[in-house]
Each structure stands twice: as structure tokens, then as C-alpha cells.
Design a protein around this motif. Structure first.
Motif, PDB file in Angstrom:
ATOM      1  N   LEU A 115       0.831  -1.202   0.000  1.00 14.57           N
ATOM      2  CA  LEU A 115       0.000   0.000   0.000  1.00 14.57           C
ATOM      3  C   LEU A 115       0.866   1.253   0.000  1.00 14.57           C
ATOM      4  O   LEU A 115       0.558   2.226  -0.697  1.00 14.57           O
ATOM      5  N   ALA A 116       1.954   1.233   0.765  1.00 13.31           N
ATOM      6  CA  ALA A 116       2.850   2.382   0.789  1.00 13.31           C
ATOM      7  C   ALA A 116       3.446   2.638  -0.594  1.00 13.31           C
ATOM      8  O   ALA A 116       3.573   3.795  -1.034  1.00 13.31           O
ATOM      9  N   ASP A 117       3.806   1.562  -1.303  1.00 19.59           N
ATOM     10  CA  ASP A 117       4.325   1.708  -2.670  1.00 19.59           C
ATOM     11  C   ASP A 117       3.274   2.323  -3.588  1.00 19.59           C
ATOM     12  O   ASP A 117       3.584   3.186  -4.410  1.00 19.59           O
ATOM     13  N   MET A 118       2.042   1.881  -3.442  1.00 25.46           N
ATOM     14  CA  MET A 118       0.975   2.409  -4.277  1.00 25.46           C
ATOM     15  C   MET A 118       0.752   3.894  -4.022  1.00 25.46           C
ATOM     16  O   MET A 118       0.614   4.694  -4.959  1.00 25.46           O
TER      17      MET A 118
ATOM     18  N   LYS B 174       1.212   9.564  -5.571  1.00 28.30           N
ATOM     19  CA  LYS B 174       1.726  10.897  -5.240  1.00 28.30           C
ATOM     20  C   LYS B 174       2.684  11.390  -6.315  1.00 28.30           C
ATOM     21  O   LYS B 174       2.649  12.557  -6.715  1.00 28.30           O
ATOM     22  N   GLY B 175       3.551  10.480  -6.796  1.00 23.04           N
ATOM     23  CA  GLY B 175       4.491  10.859  -7.847  1.00 23.04           C
ATOM     24  C   GLY B 175       3.775  11.223  -9.136  1.00 23.04           C
ATOM     25  O   GLY B 175       4.150  12.197  -9.817  1.00 23.04           O
ATOM     26  N   GLU B 176       2.726  10.468  -9.492  1.00 21.85           N
ATOM     27  CA  GLU B 176       1.975  10.753 -10.711  1.00 21.85           C
ATOM     28  C   GLU B 176       1.255  12.096 -10.605  1.00 21.85           C
ATOM     29  O   GLU B 176       1.211  12.864 -11.582  1.00 21.85           O
ATOM     30  N   LEU B 177       0.705  12.388  -9.437  1.00 22.86           N
ATOM     31  CA  LEU B 177       0.026  13.674  -9.250  1.00 22.86           C
ATOM     32  C   LEU B 177       1.012  14.835  -9.324  1.00 22.86           C
ATOM     33  O   LEU B 177       0.715  15.888  -9.904  1.00 22.86           O
ATOM     34  N   ALA B 178       2.200  14.637  -8.722  1.00 24.33           N
ATOM     35  CA  ALA B 178       3.206  15.689  -8.767  1.00 24.33           C
ATOM     36  C   ALA B 178       3.671  15.937 -10.199  1.00 24.33           C
ATOM     37  O   ALA B 178       3.854  17.086 -10.628  1.00 24.33           O
ATOM     38  N   ALA B 179       3.857  14.851 -10.968  1.00 25.57           N
ATOM     39  CA  ALA B 179       4.274  14.995 -12.367  1.00 25.57           C
ATOM     40  C   ALA B 179       3.202  15.691 -13.189  1.00 25.57           C
ATOM     41  O   ALA B 179       3.504  16.547 -14.032  1.00 25.57           O
TER      42      ALA B 179
END
Length: 242
Positions: free
Chosen positions: A217-220, A225-230
Motif C-alpha cells: 500500500l505504501a508503494d501504491m 503521489k508521484g503521478e500527481l506531482a508529475a
């Protein structure tokens, strides 16, 4: 803060640590150390078994218990409101637990405070809430996630295309009238989210799973979060270019 409230907070802070200094209490309560010494002395005089001394630290004697009344009127009202809203959108198992917990909370309130909390003018109707079938499914996938058991799903996506999946359930997320199951999909070898109301068949499998790097879950959450930041960065670059 009233002195009575401060005395209660002092007991709470001392009981939560092995040794608590007057300086720590003063900083947390935003009072002088002299005030702390005076308050601790008052508590000891009232029979609270606080051991220790000024300049060294304090701790509570063994066996000391506070009375169960720990909620202000505002806190009790907030808990009643949260319980009423939650019950329409939880599975039957958790909704029953909420009802039991709320009963225990209300039982320790004085009669006037209890009457005030129960008459709170905020309600959540079950109309539009989860259907019994959705409640059963939500409870099943939630318990599977807690028990670390794999699921086989028959799923209908937003384009009404059916598929069969074997997934590792990681957590259930509420989006305001919609629940989704976030999972590691062994069929797609990637993270996927499944709307509870679009799961057509489900089966809890005997196979269990353990955390594996890249599949938790932490990986997901890090991936999302990374996709939203990008995405935000691309949007900002587009605005700058314009």
C-alpha cells in the motif's frame, strides 16, 4: 485553560511517559515551571499518587486510573455526528461496531450532556447509501485486506468491459458515495483500483500474501503521489509556456 483542565492534562501527560520533567509540562501547557510545581503539589494533596520531585521528574504510581469521563460536550457532539454520517456508508459489521462504541461513549456522559449530544441537529439518511449487497462486499474485501487473503474478482469497468482478476487487497477508500478497493493486480502486474459497485463476482481465496517490495500500500501511495506531482508539474509548465 481552566486550572481544572490543566490539572487533568498534567495527569494525562505524566501517565504517558516514564519520567516527566516540570520543564516538559510547562512547555506543553504554556505555563511557568512554578505553576507546574504548584499544580503537582495540589494533585498530590488530592491523593493522586504522583511520585518524584522538582528538578528530577514525575511519574504516576502503579494502579492509578482516571475516571472514564474524558469527553467535552463539543467532543461528544462531534463523535455523534461522525457516527451518524459513517453508519450509512460503512459495511454492516463496522456500522454495528460504531453503534456499540457510541453507546459506550454516551453512557459515561452526565445526563444533560448525553441529552444534548443525542439531540444534535445533524443527521445522515441511509437513502442513497450502500445497498445490502454492497455492504456485504465491502465487509468481505475489507476483512480480506486485514487478513492478507487474495481475492478473485469479476469486474465490469467503466466501459462495461468484463474481466477476471486475482488481486492482493491493500485497502478500501471512500470518495464520497463511492468506495474503491485498491489492490495489487496479479493479472495486470500493477496497482489497480476497483469500484465496489462494479464488482460483479468475488471470492476470498485460501492463498495468503505478504508484503513484497513494490507491491505494498505504501508503494501504491508513493506511485500515486508521484503521478500527481508529475501532472501538476506538466500543468505548471504549460501555463508558463502560454
Amino acid at each position: 485553560m481552566r486550572r481544572a483542565d490543566r490539572l487533568f492534562q498534567i495527569v494525562q501527560l505524566i501517565r504517558g511517559r516514564r519520567l516527566t520533567t516540570a520543564a516538559f509540562l510547562a512547555a506543553r501547557l504554556e505555563v511557568s515551571e512554578r505553576t507546574v510545581y504548584r499544580d503537582v503539589g495540589q494533585l498530590q494533596h488530592q491523593g493522586v499518587p504522583i511520585e518524584g520531585e522538582a528538578g528530577v521528574g514525575y511519574r504516576l504510581g502503579r494502579g492509578f486510573e482516571l475516571p472514564p469521563l474524558m469527553f467535552t460536550q463539543g467532543e461528544a457532539n462531534a463523535l455523534v455526528a461522525a457516527a451518524r454520517v459513517a453508519q450509512a456508508w460503512l459495511d454492516a459489521g463496522l456500522a454495528g461496531e460504531v453503534e456499540g462504541a457510541l453507546g459506550k461513549i454516551l453512557s459515561v456522559l452526565p445526563p444533560t450532556a448525553r441529552a444534548s449530544a443525542e439531540s444534535l441537529a445533524l443527521y445522515a439518511q441511509e437513502v442513497g447509501g450502500l445497498t445490502p449487497a454492497e455492504q456485504n462486499l465491502l465487509q468481505a474485501v475489507r476483512e480480506a485486506a486485514q487478513a492478507r487473503r487474495k481475492l478473485r474478482l469479476g469486474y465490469l469497468d467503466l466501459a462495461d468491459l468484463p474481466s477476471q482478476r486475482v488481486v492482493r487487497p491493500l485497502g478500501c477508500f471512500y470518495w464520497g458515495k463511492i468506495w474503491t478497493l485498491s489492490a495489487w493486480c496479479e493479472t495486470r502486474q500493477d496497482f489497480r483500483s476497483f469500484r465496489i459497485d462494479r464488482i460483479r463476482q468475488w471470492q476470498v481465496l485460501d492463498a495468503s500474501f505478504r508484503d513484497e517490495a513494490g507491491k505494498t500500500l505504501a508503494d501504491m501511495l508513493r506511485k500515486v503521489k508521484g503521478e500527481l506531482a508529475a501532472k501538476a508539474a506538466r500543468g505548471n509548465n504549460g501555463n508558463s509556456a502560454g
